[in-house]
Design an enzyme around this catalytic site. Structure first.
Site, short mmCIF file in Angstrom:
data_model
loop_
_atom_site.label_atom_id
_atom_site.label_comp_id
_atom_site.label_asym_id
_atom_site.label_seq_id
_atom_site.Cartn_x
_atom_site.Cartn_y
_atom_site.Cartn_z
N HIS A 182 -2.01 33.90 40.58
CA HIS A 182 -3.37 33.77 40.91
C HIS A 182 -3.87 35.04 41.74
O HIS A 182 -5.02 35.45 41.35
CB HIS A 182 -3.63 32.50 41.79
CG HIS A 182 -4.94 32.41 42.56
ND1 HIS A 182 -6.14 32.18 42.10
CD2 HIS A 182 -5.23 32.90 43.76
CE1 HIS A 182 -6.96 31.90 42.97
NE2 HIS A 182 -6.65 32.54 43.99
N SER B 29 -7.77 32.09 36.57
CA SER B 29 -6.16 32.02 36.87
C SER B 29 -5.74 30.41 36.51
O SER B 29 -4.51 30.22 36.69
CB SER B 29 -5.45 32.45 37.82
OG SER B 29 -6.02 31.65 39.14
N GLU C 167 -13.58 32.70 44.45
CA GLU C 167 -12.78 31.94 43.96
C GLU C 167 -13.29 31.03 42.74
O GLU C 167 -12.80 30.82 41.58
CB GLU C 167 -12.28 30.79 45.18
CG GLU C 167 -11.44 31.50 46.02
CD GLU C 167 -10.10 31.94 45.51
OE1 GLU C 167 -9.79 32.05 44.59
OE2 GLU C 167 -9.30 32.59 46.76
N HIS D 265 -7.39 37.76 41.00
CA HIS D 265 -8.33 38.41 41.52
C HIS D 265 -8.41 39.94 41.08
O HIS D 265 -9.65 40.48 41.58
CB HIS D 265 -7.98 38.33 43.27
CG HIS D 265 -8.14 37.16 43.85
ND1 HIS D 265 -9.50 36.74 44.39
CD2 HIS D 265 -7.41 35.88 44.03
CE1 HIS D 265 -9.49 35.73 44.77
NE2 HIS D 265 -8.29 35.06 44.77
FE LIG Z 1 -7.66 33.23 45.52
#
Ligand SMILES: [Fe+2]
Length: 268
Positions: free
Chosen positions: A123, A188, A168, A128
């Site tokens: 993730h 993700s 996010e 990111h």
């Molecule tokens: Fe995150």
């Protein structure tokens, strides 16, 4: 970010910043990478896809943080910093304010390939770091960290919402283009990116920062609400604005009622 306990422990890097992952952990990365990369075209925004390619992450092993940092530094001056699975808000904001992206270094187990609440290295890195190569998104994360450092403790939860619904779980709809995902939690995730874009169930609202600050969320379910920006320029501009004044305004207006059922108490 956030409080609580984790069943995972982050791995400690050696003096060169390298972490020894097992063959099985490399294999888990490889499986996560290949299924996600196949699914993202047509779903993730072009900035995400182009920068993912520019990052040149390894496909067959867990990437090492120093190698990712080298590429980030060249583009936007960011780097990734290893942290435990969960860190306090103050540390999280401090790192972002210094253009250091906090990354948990463990990788999920096979039992949690589909969904896990805690951010693992797949993730963190796959989700990111591509957008930390993008000027607009990177500037937003930096300004966000600085606002967090300046904020009072009681404002932290509100600021967390701004991050949650953008970095996010943000969606982007460029005029004349199709709806796409840019949030790391979506890019993700094998299941939620499809859900966020295609399902008739969730509410998709035009992004408005004060509205976002008033919207509660849960971390353990697919999101009932997603906020949609029109371009990363919007976040870039938001980064120049007074986030703390927006918090005051949101506080005056009050919280929206949750669009989700209360969390069931689990007997332990
Ligand atoms: Fe995150």
């Amino acid at each position: 970010m956030g409080k609580g306990s984790s069943k995972y422990a982050s791995k400690t890097p050696d003096e060169n910043g390298y972490i020894a992952y097992s063959e099985d952990e490399d294999q888990i990365w490889s499986e996560l990478y290949s299924r996600q990369i196949d699914m993202l075209p047509g779903r993730a925004c072009s900035a995400f896809l182009n920068n993912l390619e520019a990052l040149g992450l390894p496909r067959n092993r867990v990437p090492q943080l120093p190698e990712v940092s080298t590429v980030l530094r060249e583009h936007t001056g960011w780097e990734v910093a290893p942290v435990p699975a969960l860190i306090p808000f103050t540390e999280f904001f401090n790192l972002l304010a210094n253009k250091r992206f906090p990354a948990a270094t463990f990788i999920r187990t096979r039992e949690e390939m589909e969904y896990l609440q805690e951010p693992d290295i797949f993730h963190e890195i796959f989700g990111h770091t591509p957008l930390l190569l993008d000027k607009g998104f990177a500037a937003f994360s930096h300004a966000y960290g600085k606002a967090g450092v300046a904020a009072r403790k009681e404002d932290h939860a509100m600021l967390a919402r701004l991050y949650w619904f953008t970095v996010e779980f943000g969606l982007i709809h460029r005029p004349g283009k199709e709806l796409r995902a840019y949030g790391a939690g979506l890019c993700s995730s094998i299941g939620e990116v499809k859900y966020a874009l295609d399902s008739p169930v969730p509410i998709r609202k035009r992004f408005d920062p004060v509205d976002v600050l008033r919207t509660p969320y849960r971390i353990d379910i697919f999101q009932p609400i997603y906020f949609v920006i029109e371009s990363s320029e919007e976040l870039y501009q938001l980064a120049q604005m007074d986030l703390l004044a927006m918090i005051e305004e949101a506080r005056k207006l009050g919280m929206h009622p949750p669009a989700f059922p209360p969390k069931q108490k689990v007997a332990s």
